[in-house]
Design a protein around this motif. Structure first.
Motif, PDB file in Angstrom:
ATOM      1  N   PRO A  24       0.836  -1.209   0.000  1.00 26.51           N
ATOM      2  CA  PRO A  24       0.000   0.000   0.000  1.00 26.51           C
ATOM      3  C   PRO A  24       0.868   1.255   0.000  1.00 26.51           C
ATOM      4  O   PRO A  24       2.007   1.247   0.471  1.00 26.51           O
ATOM      5  N   LEU A  26       0.782   5.856   0.081  1.00 24.26           N
ATOM      6  CA  LEU A  26       0.022   7.073   0.376  1.00 24.26           C
ATOM      7  C   LEU A  26      -0.816   7.519  -0.816  1.00 24.26           C
ATOM      8  O   LEU A  26      -1.944   8.000  -0.660  1.00 24.26           O
ATOM      9  N   ASP A  28      -2.409   5.869  -2.795  1.00 21.22           N
ATOM     10  CA  ASP A  28      -3.615   5.072  -2.981  1.00 21.22           C
ATOM     11  C   ASP A  28      -4.853   5.792  -2.469  1.00 21.22           C
ATOM     12  O   ASP A  28      -5.958   5.570  -2.964  1.00 21.22           O
ATOM     13  N   TYR A  29      -4.678   6.620  -1.443  1.00 16.96           N
ATOM     14  CA  TYR A  29      -5.851   7.250  -0.829  1.00 16.96           C
ATOM     15  C   TYR A  29      -5.750   8.774  -0.719  1.00 16.96           C
ATOM     16  O   TYR A  29      -6.696   9.424  -0.280  1.00 16.96           O
ATOM     17  N   GLU A 201      -4.028   0.915   8.288  1.00 14.53           N
ATOM     18  CA  GLU A 201      -5.427   0.944   7.858  1.00 14.53           C
ATOM     19  C   GLU A 201      -6.182   2.076   8.548  1.00 14.53           C
ATOM     20  O   GLU A 201      -7.023   2.744   7.935  1.00 14.53           O
ATOM     21  N   ARG A 204      -5.063   5.289   6.974  1.00 12.65           N
ATOM     22  CA  ARG A 204      -5.725   5.448   5.678  1.00 12.65           C
ATOM     23  C   ARG A 204      -7.180   5.854   5.861  1.00 12.65           C
ATOM     24  O   ARG A 204      -7.683   6.712   5.128  1.00 12.65           O
TER      25      ARG A 204
END
Length: 360
Positions: A24, A26, A28-29, A201, A204
């Protein structure tokens, strides 16, 4: 060309059976995340090195040897410096925490993170979280500078202290947010890294610009692709001392047998490397290679043969070897140790008792 992405698991597939298990990020969101030139470009120690940066499409294959007609298989994102970074060095406020059991090399890792951030990237705000995960919300912290960590690699343990448990995701992320921390370096084993994923999580979910970096702490060397895990060499060196002592004891007694149980729950790297380095070991038992006791070709037959040949022997066994032979022990099933790992029966004691029965 990459053609299919599962966003949550970050699994990418492409032609010829190529699979990328990505991590994952940063981006990504957080949309339109600003980037900055890597400070290494202005560092005279690194800027002169040609092709120093890792290409964004570089990957590492999980299996090195494959058949020419087989799928390309699983790959991982290659780590290393990139030409663009997502943090301005002057804005970085990093923290480091160690969790779980002790491991040789922890202080070395702490030192390298601090000195690397300071000297290579110009990051001057690094905080040490004391006492494991509870240190986030019990306000136990210490500023870390190259001067503070200069000699810590000569000491054992962790200068930050460590603990089992105490993980409260919401409280930890609250503390990260309140302190303005935006880079979190977490040293720990399987349980610790599982909890680190929970922290990410939550980060995020809140939409925070916080990088969570998990640094695996395992002397078992049970991590694919990498060369060696932290503390592995030290573990092998110390294991050789135990093997040497067992050999001296066994050689001094009639039909003496030295049984040395070493760490290695699911992998036998410590046991095998120590055996190869020692040359005094007659039998090495590891989790990757099942064995049986009775009958032709069984371990007990080999013990009898070796004792007749030389009058003594040394057996090295990894703690996870032969567990299928002990799985019926009702007192141990489904129990966990302090680090939340499955509690294994003592295979060393069990093997010693089986050998004693053979000679009574």
């Amino acid at each position: 060309m990459l053609d299919c992405v599962t966003s949550h698991d970050k699994i990418t597939t492409a032609a010829s059976g190529f699979v990328l298990e990505d991590v994952p990020h940063l981006s990504d969101y957080i949309p339109l995340l600003q980037t900055y030139p890597d400070p290494l470009q202005d560092n005279p120690s690194y800027s002169v090195v040609a092709q120093y940066y890792v290409n964004v499409d570089d990957t590492i294959a999980q299996q090195i040897v494959v058949h020419k007609n087989s799928p390309r298989g699983t790959h991982f994102r290659r780590a290393g410096p990139a030409q663009k970074v997502y943090f301005d060095s002057e804005e970085v406020h990093a923290c480091i925490v160690t969790c779980g059991g002790l491991c040789p090399g922890l202080n070395t890792v702490i030192r390298e993170i601090v000195c690397g951030l300071y000297h290579m990237y110009g990051v001057h705000k690094v905080l040490g979280i004391q006492g494991g995960y509870p240190g986030f919300y019990s306000r136990n912290t210490v500023p870390l500078t190259p001067k503070v960590v200069n000699d810590i690699h000569k000491r054992g343990g962790s200068i930050l202290g460590t603990s089992y448990g105490g993980h409260d995701t919401s409280k930890i992320v609250d503390s990260i947010q309140d302190r303005g921390i935006n880079q979190v370096y977490i040293l720990g084993g399987y349980g610790t890294q599982y909890e680190a994923a929970m922290i990410f999580e939550e980060v995020r979910r809140r939409g925070l610009k916080v990088a969570v970096v998990g640094i695996p702490k395992t002397i078992d060397n049970d991590i694919p692709v990498i060369d060696k895990s932290i503390g592995f060499d030290t573990a092998v060196e110390e294991a050789q001392r135990a093997i040497n002592s067992a050999h001296v004891e066994a050689e001094s007694a009639e039909n003496g047998i030295g049984v040395v149980k070493l760490m290695g729950r699911y992998s036998g790297f410590i046991a095998m490397y120590a055996t190869l380095a020692s040359r005094d070991v007659d039998c090495c038992l590891i989790p990757e290679s099942p064995f049986y006791l009775e009958g032709p070709g069984g371990l007990l037959e080999f013990v009898e043969k070796r004792l007749k040949e030389q009058g003594h022997m040394v057996i090295v066994i990894a703690e996870g070897a032969g567990q299928e032979l002990l799985s019926g022990n009702p007192s141990i099933v489904n129990k966990q140790d302090a680090s939340a790992d499955k509690l294994f029966p003592d295979v060393g004691l069990w093997l010693s008792q089986k050998i004693k029965i053979l000679h009574t």
